[in-house]
Design a protein around this motif. Structure first.
Motif, PDB file in Angstrom:
ATOM      1  N   THR A 157       0.841  -1.204   0.000  1.00 36.52           N
ATOM      2  CA  THR A 157       0.000   0.000   0.000  1.00 36.52           C
ATOM      3  C   THR A 157       0.878   1.256   0.000  1.00 36.52           C
ATOM      4  O   THR A 157       0.568   2.233  -0.685  1.00 36.52           O
ATOM      5  N   ILE A 158       1.978   1.211   0.740  1.00 40.98           N
ATOM      6  CA  ILE A 158       2.885   2.362   0.763  1.00 40.98           C
ATOM      7  C   ILE A 158       3.564   2.523  -0.598  1.00 40.98           C
ATOM      8  O   ILE A 158       3.786   3.651  -1.057  1.00 40.98           O
ATOM      9  N   VAL A 159       3.865   1.411  -1.262  1.00 47.34           N
ATOM     10  CA  VAL A 159       4.399   1.491  -2.633  1.00 47.34           C
ATOM     11  C   VAL A 159       3.371   2.163  -3.542  1.00 47.34           C
ATOM     12  O   VAL A 159       3.715   3.001  -4.382  1.00 47.34           O
ATOM     13  N   LEU A 160       2.101   1.820  -3.383  1.00 50.05           N
ATOM     14  CA  LEU A 160       1.029   2.443  -4.160  1.00 50.05           C
ATOM     15  C   LEU A 160       0.994   3.950  -3.910  1.00 50.05           C
ATOM     16  O   LEU A 160       0.912   4.745  -4.856  1.00 50.05           O
ATOM     17  N   ILE A 161       1.085   4.347  -2.661  1.00 49.81           N
ATOM     18  CA  ILE A 161       1.071   5.776  -2.316  1.00 49.81           C
ATOM     19  C   ILE A 161       2.275   6.476  -2.952  1.00 49.81           C
ATOM     20  O   ILE A 161       2.150   7.577  -3.497  1.00 49.81           O
ATOM     21  N   ALA A 162       3.443   5.832  -2.896  1.00 52.53           N
ATOM     22  CA  ALA A 162       4.649   6.423  -3.485  1.00 52.53           C
ATOM     23  C   ALA A 162       4.471   6.610  -4.995  1.00 52.53           C
ATOM     24  O   ALA A 162       4.867   7.649  -5.554  1.00 52.53           O
ATOM     25  N   TYR A 163       3.875   5.630  -5.651  1.00 52.35           N
ATOM     26  CA  TYR A 163       3.641   5.750  -7.091  1.00 52.35           C
ATOM     27  C   TYR A 163       2.673   6.897  -7.388  1.00 52.35           C
ATOM     28  O   TYR A 163       2.874   7.671  -8.321  1.00 52.35           O
ATOM     29  N   ARG A 164       1.626   6.997  -6.599  1.00 52.88           N
ATOM     30  CA  ARG A 164       0.665   8.088  -6.814  1.00 52.88           C
ATOM     31  C   ARG A 164       1.337   9.449  -6.587  1.00 52.88           C
ATOM     32  O   ARG A 164       1.027  10.422  -7.266  1.00 52.88           O
TER      33      ARG A 164
END
Length: 146
Positions: A82-89
């Motif tokens: 989920t944190i990887v997702l946030i970083a991508y966003r």
């Protein structure tokens, strides 16, 4: 028999669609993401082995396998993604392309440290230089958190 094959095909299609959507949401399938997922799987598997065979898990009172501890471990891995997702966003929002990679690399280091610690618990001899490097990384992360 035909109905079972149809149900199987529907289930596979649904899971494939969900998986594809999630991978697209976190920036696509890249070598660094593949490496992170492999290390996450190895770390989780080693944790299960330590609890099931060596009975030296620090996650339960007896050191043995515990379903709650396993579930917590899986949840942590999910939050990591989920944190990887946030970083991508954030990459998309700020029109840059390095935040996701930096976050993945930070989690890779964390997984590597955990894997080496697990190997130590299993009794696998570790080179002194590796132990010292881990101690330095732990010291650095604990002083930065203060």
């Amino acid at each position: 028999m035909e109905k079972i094959n149809y149900i199987k095909a529907v289930i596979i299609t649904v899971f494939g669609g969900i998986g594809s959507f999630f991978v697209k949401m976190i920036g696509g399938w890249t070598p660094d993401l593949t490496t992170l997922l492999i290390l996450m799987g190895l770390d989780f598997g080693m944790g299960l082995l330590i609890a099931a065979i060596w009975k030296k898990s620090g996650k339960s009172k007896t050191g043995a396998l515990n379903s709650v501890s396993s579930w917590k471990g899986l949840c942590r891995k999910g939050i990591t993604l989920t944190i990887v997702l946030i970083a991508y966003r954030l990459d998309l929002t700020l029109k840059v392309d390095y935040i996701r990679t930096a976050v993945i690399l930070a989690f890779l280091v964390n997984e590597l440290i955990s894997i080496v610690e697990n190997a130590g618990i299993m009794g696998i001899p570790l080179p002194r230089v590796l132990i010292k490097a881990i101690d330095v990384l732990k010291e650095k992360s604990s002083t930065e958190g203060e």
